[in-house]
Design a protein around this motif. Structure first.
Motif, short mmCIF file in Angstrom:
data_model
loop_
_atom_site.label_atom_id
_atom_site.label_comp_id
_atom_site.label_asym_id
_atom_site.label_seq_id
_atom_site.Cartn_x
_atom_site.Cartn_y
_atom_site.Cartn_z
N UNK A 379 0.98 -1.36 0.06
CA UNK A 379 0.03 0.13 0.15
C UNK A 379 0.79 1.19 0.21
N UNK A 380 0.49 2.06 -1.09
CA UNK A 380 1.12 3.49 -1.26
C UNK A 380 0.20 4.71 -0.46
N UNK A 381 0.59 5.23 0.31
CA UNK A 381 -0.35 6.40 0.79
C UNK A 381 0.38 7.61 0.25
N UNK A 382 -0.43 8.57 -0.11
CA UNK A 382 -0.12 10.03 -0.51
C UNK A 382 -1.01 11.03 0.27
N UNK A 383 -0.66 12.06 -0.06
CA UNK A 383 -1.53 13.06 0.74
C UNK A 383 -2.99 13.00 0.75
N UNK A 384 -3.33 12.48 -0.59
CA UNK A 384 -4.97 12.64 -0.80
C UNK A 384 -5.43 11.02 -0.98
N UNK A 385 -4.65 10.29 -1.51
CA UNK A 385 -5.11 8.82 -2.00
C UNK A 385 -4.22 7.73 -1.53
N UNK A 386 -4.80 6.65 -1.32
CA UNK A 386 -3.89 5.44 -0.98
C UNK A 386 -4.21 4.35 -2.01
N UNK A 387 -2.94 3.99 -2.65
CA UNK A 387 -2.95 2.83 -3.77
C UNK A 387 -2.44 1.65 -3.30
N UNK A 388 -2.71 0.75 -3.89
CA UNK A 388 -2.34 -0.73 -3.64
C UNK A 388 -1.87 -1.33 -4.74
N UNK A 389 -0.10 -1.59 -4.97
CA UNK A 389 0.44 -1.65 -5.76
C UNK A 389 1.10 -2.91 -5.81
N UNK A 390 0.87 -3.76 -7.00
CA UNK A 390 1.79 -5.07 -7.01
C UNK A 390 3.35 -4.98 -6.99
N UNK A 391 3.99 -6.02 -6.41
CA UNK A 391 5.31 -5.77 -6.45
C UNK A 391 5.90 -7.05 -7.08
N UNK A 392 7.21 -6.94 -7.53
CA UNK A 392 7.95 -7.87 -8.33
C UNK A 392 8.22 -9.00 -7.63
N UNK A 393 8.64 -10.05 -8.26
CA UNK A 393 8.88 -11.25 -7.30
C UNK A 393 10.02 -11.03 -6.40
N UNK A 394 11.18 -10.38 -6.82
CA UNK A 394 12.33 -9.99 -6.23
C UNK A 394 11.72 -9.30 -4.74
N UNK A 395 11.11 -8.26 -5.06
CA UNK A 395 10.62 -7.37 -3.93
C UNK A 395 9.77 -8.29 -3.02
N UNK A 396 8.99 -9.10 -3.49
CA UNK A 396 8.04 -10.11 -2.59
C UNK A 396 9.13 -10.92 -1.86
N UNK A 397 9.95 -11.54 -2.44
CA UNK A 397 10.92 -12.48 -1.80
C UNK A 397 11.58 -11.62 -0.62
N UNK A 398 12.08 -10.40 -1.06
CA UNK A 398 12.62 -9.51 0.16
C UNK A 398 11.61 -8.94 1.19
N UNK A 399 10.65 -8.89 0.66
CA UNK A 399 9.36 -8.44 1.66
C UNK A 399 9.24 -9.83 2.74
N UNK A 400 9.18 -10.94 1.91
CA UNK A 400 8.97 -12.18 2.80
C UNK A 400 10.18 -12.53 3.89
N UNK A 401 11.28 -12.07 3.39
CA UNK A 401 12.33 -12.27 4.43
C UNK A 401 12.29 -11.23 5.55
#
Length: 1852
Positions: A379-401
Motif C-alpha cells: 500500500x502506497x499512501x499519498x497526501x490525498x489517496x491510497x494506492x495498492x501496488x503489486x510488487x515484483x518477485x524479487x521485492x516479494x521475496x525480500x518482503x517475505x524475508x
C-alpha cells in the motif's frame, strides 16, 4: 643502560619473520654503535646478517631471560614488547597447557578447543576468598576479584568479555556467572542462581549459530546484571541484548547454520506434541539448508531441545507458551518455503492453495487470502489517496524475508523479556555485577553494516579500556608518591567522532534514510564530500566508489556501502504487520503490542538500584519493523543510544576485562597460530596495555622482595638495618642512570629492561659463585680422590709386596723340593736305566749263548745226520747193487710169475678202481681209507722187508706165503666189509641229505623264529622303551602336576589372601562409605534441623511481638518440641530419612506416639517374660507355704476372700480401662492415619492389631502375677489390718513400675480407687458382713484360676509336644546326614575314611560345644538378671515390711506371733547414683550443660565429669524404674547439648568439651548396660552398677548420632581456624631462608613469602595443632578419637596445600619442593612428639609428599619417567601432568620440563584408572567411629564440686 652493555655476544633478540611473525636469534659478536649489520645465529642453525634500518637505526627487541618466560602476568616481563608477549603466551599455551594469562588488569583467555577439567566446584572453592595475584590466572580469579570488590568497596562491578567469534566469549561469561551462582548462593528458596544459569541454554538456542569459525557463535551481544542483596547473595538478574543478527534467519553462508533452535525443532519433529507443527528434516526448509551443514559433529539437537525446554520450565515459561514459541518458529520455517511466480516484471503471485503458506497461516492463526494478497502487494499512501501496488518477485521475496526477520526479532525480544521477568526479584537490590558478552573487532573480505556497528562498539569499549588502564597506572604512581609525566597513549576519540558526531557517518546514514530517493551510492558520495581529505581516519578505496575505509584502533577496515540503507531502515510492510496483529493466536498478538502497552521487566526495578539500572534498556534490534513513530528510529540510532547507555553503566562500575583469543581458524586443540594471535592481540588492546605499561615503570618490587632477590649482589657492609636505604645504595651502584628506576613509599619502580639487566648481574654473580664453588668442590673432590688413590696404592703395594714375598718363599720351598725330587728322580732314572741295561745284557747274553749252543747243537746234529746219511747212502748203494742183481734174478722170476700175477693184477685193478671210486664217493670214509692206506703202506713195508728177507729167509717163504694168503683173505673180508660199509655210507648220505634238509628247514624255521623273536624283542623293547618314556613323562607330569598343585595351592592361598585382603579393604571402604553417607545424612539432618529452628524463630518473631518474660516460654516450648522430635528419632533410628519429616509426623502425634509406646512395651514384655515366669514359680511356692500357714490360722481366710473380691474388682476395672484405650487407639488410627495405612487389610494395621492383642495378653498375665504378689502382701498385712484393704500406694506399686506413661498410671490409680469404693458398697448391699458374696466370688475366681492353670498346662504340654516333634525332626535330619556321611566315607579309602570320620566328629563336637556355650551364656545372663530382679523385689518387700511394722501399735505386736522379718541394713557407702527431683531437671540441665563453660569451671573438673553425673542420674531413674524420668532426662540432655553447640558452635574448646563428654556418656551407657560384650573390663563393683530395668540401646544410637554431628562441627571449626594459616605457613613462608628466591612480579601482586608481622608461618600451624591437642587431652577425649581428629587435621593441611600448589605456577619449583618436604618433616616430628604416628595422619600427607618429590626429581629420560610413575602412586594422572606443566625454574640453572617428557608420562599413565578430578576435596570428612573405651573410674568415688551449683541433687 647503554646498548653496548645489552647487545653483547650471546645476547638473544627477536627479529621479524613473515611466517612465524617473530623469530629468535643470538648475537655472534658484540654490537658497537655505528654498526649497520648484526651477525645473528638463528635457532634453526643458520647464520644471518641482519641489517638495521638506516633511518630509525632501531635495534631488534631483546629477548627476556628464560627464567621470566611463562610468567602468569605479562607485565612481569622485563622487556615488554610484542614478541615477548607472543612468546610468553605460546609457551604457556603449548608447553604448559595454560589457557589463562594476566596482562595487567586484563585476563587473556586462549580457546583450547578442548574440554579442560578446571571448572569444577573444587576449583571454584579453591579460588573463593583468594587474592587475585596469589593464584594462577583464571576466569574464576577475575570473578572472585569482582565479587570481593563489590563487597569491600560497595561499588557495582562489570566483567567485560570480548573477542572474535569462536574465541570463547560465551563460555567465559557462562563460567563467570556459574562462579557467582556457586559462591554467593541465593537469598531465597527460589534458586535464582539456577535460573541465571538456566537462561544460558535458552539464549544459546535462539541467539547462537554455527559459523565457519565457531560451532556455537553468539550472534548478539548481551549484558547480564546479577543482583545481590546486602548479604551479597544473588536475588535476581536482568539481561540486555544488542544487535541481533537477523539476516541469519533468512540467509546463511556456506558451511554455516541458522540459529540452533530451528535445527532442534526439526530434529524433534517426530515428537507427538510437535505433529501440529508439520516439520520435517532441516534440508526441507529454505531457511535451514542454505549453508549445507545442518548437523554439528558431536551435538544431538533433539537432546539440546530437551535441555532448552527444561530451562524454559525452570524460568516459568509454561508449556502453552513454549508450544506458542515453537509454533511461531515453525511458521517462520514454513514462511521461508513460500514461493512466488512472476506475472510480469512488476507483479507476482503465489500459487493457489500453496501448502507452505497454508501451514504458515494455520500456525499463525491468520487469514490465508489476506496474507497471500499482502505478500504480493503493498500500500502506497499519498497526501490525498491510497494506492495498492503489486510488487515484483524479487521485492516479494525480500518482503517475505523481512517479515520473517521481524517476527524472529519480536519473538527474541519477547523471550528476553520473559527471562528477565523470571529473573526479576521483589527484594531490594543492593548491588550488582554485570557480565558483558559482546563481539570483538571484526574484519572480513566484505564488511557491511553489522561489522560497522560491531567495530563502532569496540571503539567505544577500547576508549573506556584505555582510560581505565591509564587511570590505574597514574593512581599507582600517585599512591607511591613518585614523580610521573603524562603517558602518551592512543586516544580513539577522533574515530568515535567520525562515526557518531554531527555529520558523522551514522548521522549522514540516518539523513539519507529519510530521503525518499536515497540510495547507497548517494550516501557514499555524501561521505566522500564530507570526510574525504578532511579526516585522516577516513579514506576512499582507489578502485571503488561504493566503499569507504576507516582507520580503527586495531586496523584499517574497508566497508561496502551496498545494503547500509536497507539494513539501517529495516523496513517491513505495515499491511503484513496488521495481518499478524489480527491473528487469533494470542501469543502472536502479544509480540506486536506497542511499547506503551508492553511493560519491560527491566523497568520494574526497585528503588535500591543505581540510577542507570532504572532505565529500561530494551534490546536494540527488536524495534525496526513496527509502525508509527518507531519508523523514525533507525537501527543505527537505536544502537548508538543503547551503546551510550551501556557505556554509562560501565563507567559507573569498576570494570574487569577478559580478552578471548582464538589460537587458530581450524579449531585444532592446543594449536597456536602466531599470525592470528598477533592480529587479535593488536585488536583487543592487550598490546596497548603493554605499551602503556612499558612507557612507565612496568616492573615493581617491594623493598623486602628486592632485598631477598638481589641479596647476592650486595656485600656484607652494604646491608643495613633499614632495608629501604640498603636497596637505594645498591641500586645507585648497580644502575648509574637514575631515570631507569624510582623509589616509592613501599615499592621500587623499574623501567623496561632493568629487571632483565639485574637478573643478568645476578646470574653472572651466581655463575661466578657457582664456578668458585665448583672449583673448590672439584679441588676437594680431586684431593679426596688423590688421597683415596694414594691410600689405595699403598694398600695395594703392601699387599703386592707381601704377595711377592710369599711367592718368593714359596719359590724357595718349591726349588728345594724340586732339587730333592730331582735327586731322587735322577737316582731312580739311572737305577732304572742300569736295571734295564743289565736286564738287556742278560737277555742278550742268554740269547747269544743259546744261539751258540744251538749252533753247536745243530753242528753236532748235522754231523750226526751226515753220518746217518752216509750210512744210509752207503747202505742204499749196497742195496741198489744188491737190488740190481736181485732184479735180474727176480725179473726172471717175474716173467714167470707175470702170467700168474696178471690175473691177480687184473683183479687187483678192479679192486683198485673200486677203491678210488669209493674214495670219491665216500669222502666221509677217508679216515678208514687212510687207515687202510696206512695198513697198505705197512704191508708194503712188510712186503719189502719180506722181499729183503726173501733171499735170507727162503726157508720161511712158505710160512710167509701162508701168512700172505691169510692176509689176502682178511683183505677180502675187509673188502666185503668195505662194500657193506659203502652201502651203509649211501644210506648214511641219504640220511645226511635228509638231515641237511631238516637242518635247512630247521635253520629257516629257526631263522624265522629268530626274526620273529628279534621283532618281538624289538617290539617289546620298543614297547618297554615307550612305556619307560611314558612312565618318565608320567613321572614328570606327576612332578609337574604336583609342582603345579603346590604352586596353584600357593597361588590360590596367596590369591585368596590377597582377595581376602582386597575384600577386607573393599568392605572397609564400603563401611567407610556407608559411615560417610550416614554421617553426611546426619550432617544434612542437623543442618535442616537448625534451619527449621531458625525458620520457626523467624516465624515466631514475625507473628508475635516479643515481650519481657516471653523468651523463656518460647524456649520451653522449643524444648518440648525438641523432646518430641527426639522421641520420634528414637523410634526411627533405623530409617534415617524419616527423621527429617517432622511436619508430617507432627500432623498425627497421637497414633505415632501410641504406636511407638506399644512397640516399646511389647519389646520390654518379651524380655521380662522368662524372668516373670521364674518369679511366678517362686511366688507359687510361697503361696503354698502360706496356705500351710493358713490352715493353722483359719481366721485369715475371711481376709483372703475379701482380697479375692478386691482382685476381681481390680481386674474388671483394668480390663475395662484397657478396652477403652484399645477403642480409643483404633478410633485414632482410623481417623488420623492415612487410609492406605489404616485399612483393615493393610500390613501396618495387621501388625498393629497383633501387637495390641499380644500386649493385652501379656498385660493379663502380668496382672495375675502382680495379684499373686499382692496376695502375699495382704496375707502379711491382714493380721495388722484385718478389716482394711491394701493402700493405694501398695496396690499400685508393681503396676506403676510396669506402666511407662503418666496417663496410664493416673487412670489405673483412679480406677482402683473407684473400684475399692464400689466394692465397699457392694459388701453392704449383699448382707451385713458380705461373707456369702465373698464365698461365691472366691469360688468363682478359684474356678477361673484353675481353668487358667489348666489352659496354661495345656499350652505348656502343647509347647513340649511341639518341641519334642522338632527334636524328633532334627534327629531324623541328623540321622539322614549321618547316613549320607557314612555312605560317602565308605566310598573313600580307609585312611581318608578315618580322617573324614575324625573331622566330622570334631566338627560335631565343636558345634555342640558352641551351642552349649551359647546356652550357658544365655543361662548365665538370665541368672544374673533374675538375681538382680530378686534383689530388687526382696529389697522392695523388705522396705514395705519395715514401713508396715512402723505403723503397728505395740498391742498389735504382742498379739502377732513372732515371725522372722528381713530388715535391711542401711547402706552407708555411696552406690554411684544421684537423686534429684523431677522439678529440678531443668535446673540440672541448665547448671550442668547450658551455663557450664569449658574455660571456667570445667577446667578443674575430672575429665568427663558432666557425663558421669548425668549417667548417675540416669542410674537412679533406672533404679526407681521410672521410664518417664529417664526419657525426660536423656531428651533434655541431648537438646541442651545441641543448644550449647548452636550458641557457641564456633568455639573449639566448647565443641571439644561436649564431644568428649558425649562420648564418655555413650561409653557409660555401654559399660553399664549389662551386656556381656561391654562388661569384660569391668570390676565386680562396676558390674553391680549396671542398669537393671531399661535397655537404652536406642538412646545410645541417638547419642552416637549426636557425637557424629559434634565431631563434624569440630572438624569445621578447626578447618576454619587452620585454613588461613595453611597456604601461608606451608607454601609461602620460607622456613629454610635463602633456599628459594622471589621472582619478579607483575601488576597482580602476589603474597610475599617473606615473613612479615601478622603472617602465618609453619610454627603458627604447629602451635595451633598443639593447642588443639592439649585442649582435647585436657577434656579427656578418647585417644582413638584424638587420632581421628589428627588424621582429619593433617588431611585438611595436605589437601589445601596441594590444591594451592596445583593452582600456583610460582610455587612449582625445585626449591619450593625442598621447603614443602622440610615442612612435612616438621609435621611428622610433631606427630612423633604427640605419639600419633599410628593414627594414619602421615598417610594423608602422601600426595603432598609425592608432589614435593616430583618437583625435585630429575625429569629428562625415560628412566626418570618410569621412576616418577612408580613413585607418584598417590597422585592422579591429572595432578602429575599439572605439576609437570607448572614446573617453573626460579634460577637460570634449572631447566623446564620438556613437552616430550610430559607426553611420555601421559603415555605411561594412560592405563591407570584414577579420578579425573584435579584438586583434592578439602571439605571431605573421614567417617568417624567411637571405639568402646570403658572407664576404670568407680562411680562411688566421684565427688561433685560445689562450683557446679548442683546442691539440689543428693548421693544415694
Amino acid at each position: 643502560m647503554a646498548a653496548s652493555q645489552l647487545y653483547t655476544k650471546f645476547a638473544r633478540v627477536w627479529i621479524p619473520d613473515p611466517e612465524e611473525v617473530w623469530k629468535s636469534a643470538e648475537l655472534l659478536k658484540d654490537y658497537k654503535p655505528g654498526d649497520k649489520v648484526l651477525l645473528l645465529h638463528l635457532e634453526e642453525g643458520k647464520d644471518l646478517e641482519y641489517r638495521l634500518d638506516p633511518k630509525t637505526k632501531e635495534l631488534p627487541h631483546l629477548r627476556n631471560p628464560d627464567i621470566l618466560v611463562g610468567e602468569n602476568d605479562l607485565t612481569a616481563l622485563s622487556y615488554l614488547h610484542e614478541p615477548a608477549v607472543l612468546h610468553n603466551l605460546r609457551v604457556r599455551f603449548i608447553d604448559s597447557k595454560l589457557i589463562y594469562t594476566y596482562c595487567g588488569i586484563v585476563l587473556v583467555a586462549i580457546n583450547p578447543y578442548e574440554q579442560l577439567p578446571i571448572y569444577g566446584e573444587d576449583i571454584i572453592n579453591a579460588y573463593s576468598g583468594q587474592n587475585m595475584g596469589d593464584m594462577d590466572p583464571h576466569i574464576f580469579a577475575v570473578a572472585e576479584e569482582a565479587y570481593k570488590q563489590m563487597a569491600r568497596d560497595e561499588r557495582n562491578q562489570s566483567i567485560i568479555v570480548s573477542g572474535e567469534s569462536g574465541a570463547g566469549k560465551t563460555v567465559s561469561a557462562k563460567y563467570a556467572m556459574r562462579y557467582f551462582a556457586t559462591v554467593s548462593g541465593s537469598a531465597s528458596e527460589a534458586n535464582v542462581e539456577e535460573k541465571v544459569l538456566a537462561s544460558n541454554p535458552i539464549m544459546e538456542s535462539i541467539g547462537n549459530a554455527k559459523t565457519t569459525r565457531n560451532d556455537n557463535s553468539s550472534r548478539f551481544g548481551k549484558y547480564i546484571e546479577i543482583g545481590f542483596d546486602k548479604r551479597y547473595r544473588i536475588i535476581g538478574a536482568n539481561m540486555r541484548t544488542y544487535l541481533l543478527e537477523k539476516s541469519r534467519v533468512v540467509f546463511q553462508a556456506e558451511e554455516e547454520r541458522n540459529y540452533h533452535i530451528f535445527y532442534q525443532l526439526c530434529a524433534s519433529a517426530k515428537l507427538p506434541e510437535f505433529k501440529i507443527l508439520r516439520l520435517g528434516n532441516a534440508n526441507h526448509f529454505h531457511y535451514t539448508k542454505q549453508g549445507g551443514s545442518p548437523v554439528i559433529e558431536g551435538i544431538d539437537d533433539a537432546k539440546e531441545l530437551a535441555h532448552t525446554r527444561q530451562a524454559c520450565t525452570l524460568l516459568g515459561i509454561s508449556e502453552n507458551y513454549q508450544m506458542g514459541i515453537f509454533r511461531i518458529l515453525a511458521g517462520i520455517l514454513h514462511l521461508g518455503n513460500v514461493g512466488f511466480t512472476s506475472r510480469d516484471s512488476d507483479s507476482c503471485a503465489i500459487p493457489p492453495k500453496h501448502e507452505p503458506l497454508s501451514i504458515f497461516c494455520d500456525l499463525m492463526g491468520v487469514d490465508y487470502e489476506e496474507m497471500c494478497h499482502w505478500l504480493c502487494h503493498r500500500k502506497l499512501a499519498t497526501a490525498t489517496e491510497t494506492y495498492i501496488k503489486p510488487i515484483s518477485k524479487l521485492q516479494a521475496t525480500n518482503a517475505r524475508d523481512a517479515l520473517a526477520k521481524h517476527i524472529y526479532a519480536k519473538l527474541f525480544n519477547w523471550i528476553v523479556d520473559h527471562v528477565n521477568q523470571a529473573l526479576h526479584s521483589a527484594v531490594k537490590q543492593h548491588s550488582f555485577i554485570g557480565v558483558l558478552d559482546i563481539y570483538g573487532f571484526e574484519t572480513f573480505e566484505i564488511n557491511s553494516f553489522e561489522q560497522f556497528c560491531i567495530n563502532y562498539a569496540n571503539e567505544k569499549l577500547q576508549q573506556q579500556f584505555n582510560l581505565h588502564v591509564f587511570k590505574l597506572e597514574q593512581e599507582e604512581y600517585m599512591k607511591e608518591q613518585i614523580p610521573w609525566t603524562l603517558i602518551d597513549f592512543y586516544d580513539n576519540q577522533p574515530c568515535i567522532n567520525l562515526i557518531e558526531s554531527k555529520l558523522g557517518i551514522l548521522d549522514l546514514l540516518d539523513e539519507e534514510c529519510k530521503m525518499p530517493k536515497g540510495t547507497d551510492d548517494t550516501w557514499a558520495q555524501k561521505l566522500y564530500n564530507t570526510h574525504l581529505n578532511k579526516c585522516a581516519l577516513f579514506e576512499k578505496p582507489r578502485l571503488s566508489n561504493k566503499a569507504f575505509i576507516i582507520q580503527h584502533f586495531a586496523d584499517k577496515v574497508e566497508y561496502q556501502c551496498e545494503g547500509f540503507l536497507e539494513k539501517n531502515k529495516d523496513t517491513v510492510f505495515e499491511e503484513q504487520i496488521k495481518v499478524l496483529k489480527s491473528s487469533k493466536f494470542k501469543m502472536l498478538t502479544e509480540l506486536f503490542q506497542d511499547d506503551e502497552k508492553a511493560i519491560s521487566p527491566t523497568s520494574a526495578t526497585s528503588s535500591g538500584r543505581t540510577p542507570l539500572t532504572r532505565i529500561p534498556a530494551k534490546p536494540t534490534k527488536g524495534r525496526p519493523g513496527q509502525t508509527g513513530k518507531e519508523h523514525k528510529k533507525t537501527v543505527g540510532h537505536q544502537f548508538r543510544n543503547s551503546l551510550h547507555l551501556l557505556m554509562e553503566t560501565l563507567n559507573a562500575t569498576t570494570p574487569h576485562y577478559v580478552r578471548c583469543i582464538k589460537p587458530n581458524d581450524f579449531k585444532f586443540p592446543f594449536t597456536f597460530d602466531e599470525k592470528r594471535a598477533v592480529q587479535q592481540l593488536r585488536a583487543c588492546g592487550v598490546l596497548e596495555t603493554i605499551r602503556i605499561s612499558a612507557a612507565g615503570f612496568p616492573s615493581r618490587w617491594t623493598y623486602q622482595e628486592f632485598f631477598s632477590r638481589y641479596r647476592v649482589l650486595m656485600k656484607q657492609k652494604d646491608v643495613l638495618s633499614d632495608r629501604k636505604q640498603t636497596c637505594k645504595n645498591v641500586l645507585e651502584n648497580l644502575i648509574p642512570d637514575k631515570d631507569k628506576y624510582q623509589f616509592g613509599k613501599t615499592k621500587i619502580f623499574f623501567r623496561a629492561g632493568q629487571v632483565a639487566y639485574l637478573e643478568k648481574l645476578r646470574a653472572d654473580k651466581l655463575r661466578a659463585a657457582c664456578i668458585r664453588i665448583q672449583k673448590t668442590i672439584r679441588g676437594w673432590l680431586q684431593r679426596k680422590k688423590y688421597l683415596r688413590m694414594r691410600k689405595a696404592a699403598i694398600t695395594v703395594q703392601r699387599y703386592v709386596r707381601g704377595y711377592q714375598a710369599r711367592c718368593y718363599a714359596k719359590f724357595l720351598r718349591r726349588t728345594k723340593a724340586a732339587t730333592i725330587i730331582q735327586k731322587y728322580w735322577r737316582m731312580y732314572v739311572v737305577h732304572r736305566k742300569y736295571k734295564s741295561k743289565r736286564a738287556a745284557t742278560i737277555v742278550l747274553q742268554s740269547y747269544l749263548r743259546g744261539y751258540l749252543a744251538r749252533n753247536r747243537y745243530r753242528k753236532i746234529l748235522r754231523d750226526h745226520k751226515a753220518v746217518i746219511i752216509q750210512k744210509w747212502v752207503r747202505g742204499w748203494l749196497a742195496r741198489t747193487y744188491y737190488k740190481k742183481s736181485l732184479h735180474a734174478i727176480i725179473y726172471l722170476q717175474c716173467c714167470l710169475r707175470r702170467m700168474i700175477a696178471k690175473r691177480e693184477l687184473k683183479k687187483l685193478k678192479i679192486e683198485a678202481r673200486s677203491v678210488e671210486r669209493y674214495k670219491k664217493l665216500h669222502i666221509g670214509m677217508e679216515n678208514k681209507i687212510m687207515q687202510l692206506q696206512r695198513k697198505v703202506d705197512e704191508q708194503n713195508k712188510d712186503y719189502k722187508c719180506l722181499m729183503e728177507k726173501l733171499t735170507n729167509l727162503e726157508g720161511i717163504y712158505n710160512s710167509e706165503t701162508e701168512k700172505l694168503r691169510s692176509d689176502l683173505v682178511r683183505l677180502q673180508l675187509s673188502e666185503e666189509e668195505a662194500k657193506i660199509a659203502t652201502g651203509r655210507v649211501l644210506s648214511l648220505q641219504e640220511e645226511v641229505a635228509k638231515l641237511r634238509k631238516d637242518l635247512e628247514q630247521t635253520r629257516s624255521e629257526k631263522k624265522s623264529i629268530e626274526e620273529r623273536a628279534d621283532r618281538y624283542k624289538q617290539e617289546t623293547e620298543q614297547v618297554v622303551s615307550t612305556l619307560k618314556e611314558e612312565n618318565t613323562l608320567l613321572k614328570q607330569e606327576k612332578e609337574t602336576l604336583n609342582h603345579l598343585i603346590v604352586e596353584q595351592a600357593k597361588e590360590m592361598t596367596e590369591t585368596m589372601e590377597k582377595k581376602l585382603v582386597e575384600e577386607t579393604k573393599q568392605l572397609e571402604l564400603d563401611l567407610n562409605d556407608e559411615r560417610l553417607r550416614y554421617q553426611n545424612l546426619l550432617n544434612e539432618f542437623s543442618r535442616l534441623e537448625e534451619r527449621y529452628d531458625d525458620l520457626k524463630e523467624e516465624m515466631t518473631l514475625m507473628l508475635n511481638v516479643p515481650k519481657p518474660g516471653h523468651k523463656r516460654t518460647d524456649s520451653t516450648h522449643s524444648s518440648n518440641e525438641s523432646e518430641y522430635t527426639f522421641s520420634t528419632e528414637i523410634g526411627e533410628t533405623e530409617d534415617i530419612p524419616l527423621r527429617t519429616e517432622e511436619p508430617s509426623e507432627k500432623k498425627v502425634p497421637l497414633d505415632m506416639s501410641l504406636f511407638l509406646k506399644l512397640q516399646k512395651r511389647v519389646t520390654e514384655l518379651e524380655q521380662e517374660k522368662q524372668v516373670m515366669q521364674d518369679e511366678l514359680d517362686r511366688k507359687e511356692e510361697q503361696v503354698l507355704r502360706s496356705k500351710a500357714k493358713e490352715e493353722e490360722r483359719p481366721q485369715i481366710r475371711g481376709a483372703e476372700l475379701e482380697y479375692e473380691s478386691l482382685k476381681r474388682q481390680e481386674l474388671e476395672s483394668e480390663n475395662k480401662k484397657l478396652k477403652n484405650e484399645l477403642n480409643e487407639l483404633r478410633k485414632a488410627l482410623s481417623e488420623k492415619s492415612a487410609p492406605e495405612v489404616t485399612a483393615p487389610g493393610a500390613p501396618a494395621y495387621r501388625v498393629l492389631m497383633e501387637q495390641l492383642t499380644s500386649v493385652s495378653e501379656e498385660l493379663d498375665v502380668r496382672k495375675e502375677e502382680v495379684l499373686i504378689l499382692r496376695s502375699q502382701l495382704v496375707s502379711q498385712k491382714e493380721a495388722i489390718q484385718p478389716k482394711n484393704t491394701m493402700t493405694d500406694a501398695t496396690v499400685l506399686l508393681e503396676d506403676v513400675q510396669k506402666m511407662k506413661d503418666k496417663g496410664e498410671i493416673a487412670q489405673a490409680y483412679i480406677g482402683l480407687k473407684e473400684t475399692n469404693r464400689s466394692s465397699a458398697m457392694d459388701y453392704h448391699e449383699l448382707n451385713e458382713d458380705g461373707e456369702l458374696w465373698l464365698v461365691y466370688e472366691g469360688l468363682k475366681q478359684a474356678n477361673r484360676l484353675l481353668e487358667s492353670q489348666l489352659q496354661a498346662q495345656k499350652r505348656s504340654y502343647e509347647n513340649e509336644a511341639e518341641a519334642l516333634r522338632g527334636e524328633i525332626q532334627s534327629l531324623k535330619e541328623e540321622n539322614n546326614r549321618q547316613q549320607q556321611l557314612l555312605a560317602q566315607n565308605l566310598q573313600l579309602p580307609p585312611e581318608a575314611r578315618i580322617e573324614a570320620s575324625l573331622q566330622h566328629e570334631i566338627t560335631r563336637l565343636t558345634n555342640e560345644n558352641l551351642d552349649l556355650m551359647e546356652q550357658l551364656e544365655k543361662q548365665d545372663k538370665t541368672v544374673r538378671k533374675l538375681k538382680k530382679q530378686l534383689k530388687v523385689f526382696a529389697k522392695k518387700i523388705g522396705e514395705l515390711e519395715v514401713g508396715q511394722m512402723e505403723n503397728i501399735s505395740p498391742g498389735q505386736i504382742i498379739d502377732e506371733p513372732i515371725r522372722p522379718v528381713n530388715i535391711p541394713r542401711k547402706e552407708k557407702d555411696f552406690q554411684g547414683m544421684l537423686e534429684y527431683k523431677k522439678e529440678d531437671e531443668q535446673k540440672l540441665v541448665k547448671n550442668l550443660i547450658l551455663e557450664l563453660k569449658p574455660r571456667g569451671v570445667a577446667v578443674n573438673l575430672i575429665p568427663g565429669l558432666p557425663a558421669y553425673i548425668l549417667f548417675m542420674c540416669v542410674r537412679h531413674a533406672d533404679y526407681l524404674n521410672d521410664d518417664q524420668k529417664v526419657r525426660s532426662l536423656l531428651t533434655s540432655t541431648i537438646n541442651s547439648i545441641k543448644k550449647v553447640l548452636k550458641k557457641r558452635g564456633d568455639d573449639f574448646e566448647t565443641v571439644s568439651f561436649w564431644l568428649s563428654n558425649t562420648c564418655r556418656f555413650l561409653h557409660c551407657l555401654k559399660q553399664y548396660s549389662g551386656e556381656e560384650g561391654f562388661m569384660k573390663h569391668n570390676t565386680s563393683r562396676q558390674n553391680e552398677h549396671c542398669l537393671t530395668n531399661f535397655d537404652l540401646a536406642e538412646y545410645r544410637q541417638v547419642l552416637s548420632d549426636l557425637a557424629i554431628q559434634i565431631y563434624q562441627q569440630l572438624v569445621r571449626v578447626l578447618e576454619n581456624i587452620l585454613q588461613p594459616m595453611i597456604v601461608s605457613g606451608m607454601l609461602e613462608h620460607e622456613t629454610i631462608q635463602g633456599v628459594s628466591g622471589v621472582k619478579p612480579t607483575g601488576l597482580r601482586k602476589r603474597t610475599s613469602s617473606i615473613a612479615d608481622e601478622g603472617t602465618y608461618t609453619l610454627d603458627s600451624i604447629l602451635r595451633q595443632l598443639s593447642s588443639f591437642h592439649s585442649v582435647m587431652c585436657q577434656h579427656g577425649m578418647d585417644p582413638e578419637l584424638i587420632k581421628q581428629v589428627a588424621k582429619q587435621m593433617f588431611y585438611i593441611v595436605g589437601a589445601i596445600t596441594l590444591n594451592n600448589l596445583l593452582l600456583r605456577k610460582d610455587m612449582c619449583s625445585w626449591s619450593k619442593g625442598m621447603q614443602i618436604r622440610y615442612n612435612v618433616s616438621q609435621l611428622e616430628e610433631w606427630l612423633r612428639d604427640k605419639n600419633l604416628m599410628n593414627s594414619g595422619a602421615k598417610e594423608t600427607l602422601e600426595p603432598l609428599i609425592q608432589a614435593a618429590q616430583l618437583l625435585q626429581v630429575k625429569k629428562k629420560t625415560d628412566d626418570d619417567a618410569e621412576a616418577i610413575c612408580s613413585m607418584c602412586n598417590a597422585l592422579t594422572t591429572a595432578q602429575i601432568v599439572k605439576v609437570l606443566n607448572l614446573y617453573t625454574p626460579v634460577n637460570e640453572f634449572e631447566e623446564r620440563v620438556s613437552v616430550s617428557f610430559i607426553r611420555t608420562i601421559q603415555m605411561r599413565l594412560r592405563d591407570r584408572k584414577d579420578s579425573p578430578q584435579l584438586l583434592m576435596d578439602a571439605k571431605h570428612i573421614f567417617p568417624v567411629t567411637f571405639p568402646f573405651n570403658p572407664s576404670s573410674l568407680a562411680l562411688e568415688t566421684i565427688q561433685i564440686p560445689a562450683s557446679l551449683g548442683l546442691g539440689f541433687i543428693s548421693r544415694v
